[in-house]
Design a protein around this motif. Structure first.
Motif, PDB file in Angstrom:
ATOM      1  N   ARG A 190     -18.950   2.536 -14.737  1.00 56.31           N
ATOM      2  CA  ARG A 190     -19.930   3.567 -14.394  1.00 56.31           C
ATOM      3  C   ARG A 190     -20.922   3.718 -15.560  1.00 56.31           C
ATOM      4  NH1 ARG A 190     -17.635   9.135 -12.110  1.00 56.31           N
ATOM      5  NH2 ARG A 190     -16.371   7.605 -11.000  1.00 56.31           N
ATOM      6  N   GLY A 191     -22.213   3.686 -15.238  1.00 53.25           N
ATOM      7  CA  GLY A 191     -23.225   3.810 -16.293  1.00 53.25           C
ATOM      8  C   GLY A 191     -23.757   2.471 -16.798  1.00 53.25           C
ATOM      9  N   ASP A 192     -23.042   1.378 -16.516  1.00 53.45           N
ATOM     10  CA  ASP A 192     -23.543   0.058 -16.929  1.00 53.45           C
ATOM     11  C   ASP A 192     -24.789  -0.320 -16.112  1.00 53.45           C
ATOM     12  OD1 ASP A 192     -21.504  -0.261 -18.752  1.00 53.45           O
ATOM     13  OD2 ASP A 192     -20.436  -1.815 -17.630  1.00 53.45           O
ATOM     14  N   GLY A 193     -25.620  -1.170 -16.697  1.00 57.35           N
ATOM     15  CA  GLY A 193     -26.863  -1.564 -16.046  1.00 57.35           C
ATOM     16  C   GLY A 193     -26.824  -2.987 -15.511  1.00 57.35           C
ATOM     17  N   PHE A 194     -27.632  -3.224 -14.492  1.00 57.72           N
ATOM     18  CA  PHE A 194     -27.763  -4.554 -13.888  1.00 57.72           C
ATOM     19  C   PHE A 194     -29.258  -4.786 -13.684  1.00 57.72           C
ATOM     20  CE2 PHE A 194     -26.648  -7.182  -9.787  1.00 57.72           C
ATOM     21  CZ  PHE A 194     -27.029  -8.342 -10.429  1.00 57.72           C
ATOM     22  N   LEU A 195     -29.827  -5.698 -14.449  1.00 56.42           N
ATOM     23  CA  LEU A 195     -31.250  -5.994 -14.322  1.00 56.42           C
ATOM     24  C   LEU A 195     -31.447  -7.205 -13.415  1.00 56.42           C
ATOM     25  CD1 LEU A 195     -34.068  -5.070 -15.484  1.00 56.42           C
ATOM     26  CD2 LEU A 195     -33.943  -7.216 -16.757  1.00 56.42           C
ATOM     27  N   VAL A 196     -32.152  -6.997 -12.322  1.00 53.74           N
ATOM     28  CA  VAL A 196     -32.361  -8.062 -11.341  1.00 53.74           C
ATOM     29  C   VAL A 196     -33.846  -8.400 -11.249  1.00 53.74           C
ATOM     30  CG1 VAL A 196     -31.990  -8.776  -8.959  1.00 53.74           C
ATOM     31  CG2 VAL A 196     -30.448  -7.131  -9.996  1.00 53.74           C
ATOM     32  N   GLY A 197     -34.170  -9.665 -11.347  1.00 57.71           N
ATOM     33  CA  GLY A 197     -35.549 -10.120 -11.153  1.00 57.71           C
ATOM     34  C   GLY A 197     -35.776 -10.423  -9.684  1.00 57.71           C
ATOM     35  N   GLU A 309     -32.706   2.416 -10.917  1.00 58.99           N
ATOM     36  CA  GLU A 309     -33.049   3.409 -11.940  1.00 58.99           C
ATOM     37  C   GLU A 309     -34.498   3.264 -12.395  1.00 58.99           C
ATOM     38  OE1 GLU A 309     -30.296   4.781 -15.056  1.00 58.99           O
ATOM     39  OE2 GLU A 309     -31.608   3.649 -16.406  1.00 58.99           O
ATOM     40  N   ARG A 310     -34.920   2.024 -12.609  1.00 66.75           N
ATOM     41  CA  ARG A 310     -36.313   1.787 -12.998  1.00 66.75           C
ATOM     42  C   ARG A 310     -36.835   0.561 -12.266  1.00 66.75           C
ATOM     43  NH1 ARG A 310     -38.195   3.766 -17.920  1.00 66.75           N
ATOM     44  NH2 ARG A 310     -40.171   3.121 -17.006  1.00 66.75           N
ATOM     45  N   TRP A 311     -38.115   0.613 -11.975  1.00 67.17           N
ATOM     46  CA  TRP A 311     -38.771  -0.498 -11.278  1.00 67.17           C
ATOM     47  C   TRP A 311     -39.940  -0.928 -12.151  1.00 67.17           C
ATOM     48  CZ3 TRP A 311     -37.834  -2.779  -6.434  1.00 67.17           C
ATOM     49  CH2 TRP A 311     -38.874  -3.550  -5.899  1.00 67.17           C
ATOM     50  N   PHE A 312     -39.794  -2.065 -12.838  1.00 67.76           N
ATOM     51  CA  PHE A 312     -40.866  -2.554 -13.700  1.00 67.76           C
ATOM     52  C   PHE A 312     -41.597  -3.674 -12.975  1.00 67.76           C
ATOM     53  CE2 PHE A 312     -37.390  -1.215 -16.531  1.00 67.76           C
ATOM     54  CZ  PHE A 312     -38.052  -0.295 -17.340  1.00 67.76           C
ATOM     55  N   THR A 313     -42.918  -3.590 -12.958  1.00 70.65           N
ATOM     56  CA  THR A 313     -43.656  -4.673 -12.299  1.00 70.65           C
ATOM     57  C   THR A 313     -44.918  -4.995 -13.093  1.00 70.65           C
ATOM     58  OG1 THR A 313     -44.514  -5.436 -10.160  1.00 70.65           O
ATOM     59  CG2 THR A 313     -44.918  -3.134 -10.708  1.00 70.65           C
ATOM     60  N   ASP A 314     -45.640  -6.026 -12.651  1.00 70.81           N
ATOM     61  CA  ASP A 314     -46.883  -6.450 -13.296  1.00 70.81           C
ATOM     62  C   ASP A 314     -48.060  -5.777 -12.591  1.00 70.81           C
ATOM     63  OD1 ASP A 314     -45.786  -8.374 -11.181  1.00 70.81           O
ATOM     64  OD2 ASP A 314     -47.953  -8.764 -11.133  1.00 70.81           O
ATOM     65  N   GLU A 316     -50.366  -6.896 -10.759  1.00 69.11           N
ATOM     66  CA  GLU A 316     -50.648  -7.305  -9.376  1.00 69.11           C
ATOM     67  C   GLU A 316     -49.460  -7.086  -8.443  1.00 69.11           C
ATOM     68  OE1 GLU A 316     -53.187 -11.135  -9.039  1.00 69.11           O
ATOM     69  OE2 GLU A 316     -52.010 -11.370 -10.864  1.00 69.11           O
ATOM     70  N   SER A 317     -48.387  -6.504  -8.962  1.00 71.52           N
ATOM     71  CA  SER A 317     -47.150  -6.343  -8.178  1.00 71.52           C
ATOM     72  C   SER A 317     -46.689  -7.649  -7.540  1.00 71.52           C
ATOM     73  CB  SER A 317     -47.316  -5.274  -7.085  1.00 71.52           C
ATOM     74  OG  SER A 317     -47.504  -4.015  -7.668  1.00 71.52           O
ATOM     75  N   LEU A 318     -46.657  -8.680  -8.380  1.00 73.36           N
ATOM     76  CA  LEU A 318     -46.179  -9.983  -7.897  1.00 73.36           C
ATOM     77  C   LEU A 318     -44.658 -10.062  -7.965  1.00 73.36           C
ATOM     78  CD1 LEU A 318     -48.713 -12.344  -9.749  1.00 73.36           C
ATOM     79  CD2 LEU A 318     -48.786 -11.639  -7.346  1.00 73.36           C
ATOM     80  N   PHE A 319     -44.099  -9.438  -8.992  1.00 71.05           N
ATOM     81  CA  PHE A 319     -42.688  -9.629  -9.323  1.00 71.05           C
ATOM     82  C   PHE A 319     -42.159  -8.308  -9.878  1.00 71.05           C
ATOM     83  CE2 PHE A 319     -39.046 -11.166 -11.700  1.00 71.05           C
ATOM     84  CZ  PHE A 319     -38.639 -12.295 -11.011  1.00 71.05           C
ATOM     85  N   ALA A 320     -40.884  -8.035  -9.647  1.00 67.78           N
ATOM     86  CA  ALA A 320     -40.313  -6.809 -10.209  1.00 67.78           C
ATOM     87  C   ALA A 320     -39.044  -7.113 -11.001  1.00 67.78           C
ATOM     88  CB  ALA A 320     -39.994  -5.812  -9.093  1.00 67.78           C
ATOM     89  N   SER A 321     -38.911  -6.431 -12.120  1.00 71.88           N
ATOM     90  CA  SER A 321     -37.658  -6.431 -12.871  1.00 71.88           C
ATOM     91  C   SER A 321     -37.031  -5.077 -12.589  1.00 71.88           C
ATOM     92  CB  SER A 321     -37.931  -6.596 -14.363  1.00 71.88           C
ATOM     93  OG  SER A 321     -38.554  -7.841 -14.594  1.00 71.88           O
ATOM     94  N   VAL A 322     -35.952  -5.113 -11.850  1.00 70.29           N
ATOM     95  CA  VAL A 322     -35.384  -3.878 -11.313  1.00 70.29           C
ATOM     96  C   VAL A 322     -34.121  -3.529 -12.082  1.00 70.29           C
ATOM     97  CG1 VAL A 322     -34.601  -2.719  -9.226  1.00 70.29           C
ATOM     98  CG2 VAL A 322     -36.238  -4.612  -9.051  1.00 70.29           C
ATOM     99  N   LEU A 323     -34.131  -2.367 -12.716  1.00 65.49           N
ATOM    100  CA  LEU A 323     -32.938  -1.936 -13.450  1.00 65.49           C
ATOM    101  C   LEU A 323     -32.074  -1.089 -12.524  1.00 65.49           C
ATOM    102  CD1 LEU A 323     -31.285  -1.840 -16.052  1.00 65.49           C
ATOM    103  CD2 LEU A 323     -32.636   0.164 -16.756  1.00 65.49           C
ATOM    104  N   LEU A 324     -30.914  -1.661 -12.187  1.00 62.82           N
ATOM    105  CA  LEU A 324     -29.944  -0.960 -11.340  1.00 62.82           C
ATOM    106  C   LEU A 324     -28.887  -0.334 -12.249  1.00 62.82           C
ATOM    107  CD1 LEU A 324     -29.383  -3.847  -8.750  1.00 62.82           C
ATOM    108  CD2 LEU A 324     -30.984  -1.918  -8.577  1.00 62.82           C
TER     109      LEU A 324
END
Ligand code: AVJ
Length: 328
Positions: A190-197, A309-314, A316-324
């Motif tokens: 619980r609390g650990d992160g998963f960053l998905v491209g 938790e966070r949605w990081f994008t560029d 142009e919204s081409l790609f997202a690095s999503v922090l779960l």
């Protein structure tokens, strides 16, 4: 003098068993009708991995440079959000982006261990060796395995940050996502992160160009899967009998790659006991590369224990690095 150092790489299964898995998957895939299939993980022998590396530098192929830009801007923040001691990367690729995270963890003085889970042993050993050389304070290890089946090999989480970059999650069928996310949640505390491209839904022309590059590298990459079957299973495919095809399915929101027979083809895959007869124009599906929106991803996360938790994008919204984050 012969230098020897215990190399911290282990296989989930012995080589022979990986080969019998491949035999079963290829047999099952090629038997599918109307559309025979090959699992895209078999693109990546040494030549295939090198071709993919070439793809990442193509002008049309925006995902790699876009994701790198996002991570250059946000890796620090992602690490700060949970201050992990252990970094785990699935399908570790060439291992360049992982260094952004390792550097951020090092700056926090909190870099304890790194584990890579990757299907190609040669590639994995090189990555483990070079990371160990550059981050001597960390315990670097590698697991030769399949990121869908073998997640439990990682053991329980706790101060873990899991990375799954490059949009590789797009290779899973969307219906496989919930089970995959539940599996990931089970190796996180619980609390650990998963960053998905995640590669995002966008203008079909842009997507089409990214998978039909002018230099023909993607075509070579696609055809390489036949060479892999020839090398590993004694198949007798002639790659020049096939042409590359990639198209975007607007309804399903995925890119599909196929190999189309230019003429009638009869091929044998002796180790798999397969004889394949194709008419001119028949196709074999070799890859799905699914594209997502925030909404379509959220839907696949429901009930998995992971939340965005966070949605990081560029820009142009081409790609997202999503922090779960694992919530429960
Ligand atoms: C490595 C799976 C992210 O789907 O874009 C590149 C593989 N296939 N060009 C992708 C790929 C064709 C790539 N992934």
């Amino acid at each position: 003098m012969l230098m020897s150092r215990a190399v911290a790489v282990r296989r989930v299964r012995p080589v022979e068993q990986d080969l019998s898995t491949m035999v079963a998957e290829v047999r099952e895939g090629l038997a599918r009708r109307p559309l025979p299939e090959l699992p895209c993980k078999y693109f990546y022998d040494d030549r295939g991995s090198a071709l993919f590396d070439e793809i990442t530098a193509l002008p049309e192929y925006y995902p790699t440079r876009t994701e790198t830009g996002i991570l250059e801007a946000h890796a620090e923040e992602i690490v700060d959000a949970s201050s992990p001691g252990e970094l785990v990367e699935l399908g570790s690729g060439a291992g360049r982006k992982i260094r952004l995270f390792l550097d951020a963890m090092r700056r926090r003085g909190h870099l304890e261990s790194v584990a890579l889970l990757e299907i190609s042993e040669g590639y994995l050993r090189e990555s483990v060796d070079s990371l160990q050389a550059d981050y001597p304070e960390a315990r670097v290890s590698g697991i030769v395995g399949d990121f869908v089946r073998d997640l439990p090999e990682l053991g329980p989480g706790g101060g873990r940050l899991l990375l799954f970059l490059a949009g590789t999650i797009g290779n899973l069928h969307p219906e496989q996502l919930p089970a995959f996310f539940r599996g990931a949640a089970s190796v996180l505390a619980r609390g650990d992160g998963f960053l998905v491209g995640v590669d995002l839904v966008k203008d079909p022309a842009r997507l089409h160009a990214a998978y039909n590059d002018a230099a023909g590298v993607t075509a070579e990459f696609n055809l390489n899967i036949l060479r892999v079957l020839n090398d590993r299973l004694g198949a007798d495919f002639d790659p020049s009998d096939f042409e590359h095809r990639a198209f975007y399915d607007v309804e399903r929101e995925w890119i599909e790659m196929r190999l189309r027979a230019r003429r009638p083809v009869e091929a044998r895959v002796p180790l798999a006991g397969v004889r394949l007869a194709l008419a001119s124009g028949d196709e074999i599906r070799t890859e799905l590369s699914c594209k997502y929106t925030r909404e379509s991803l959220e839907r696949r996360l429901e009930g998995t224990g992971l939340v965005i938790e966070r949605w990081f994008t560029d820009e142009e919204s081409l790609f997202a690095s999503v922090l779960l984050r694992r919530k429960c």
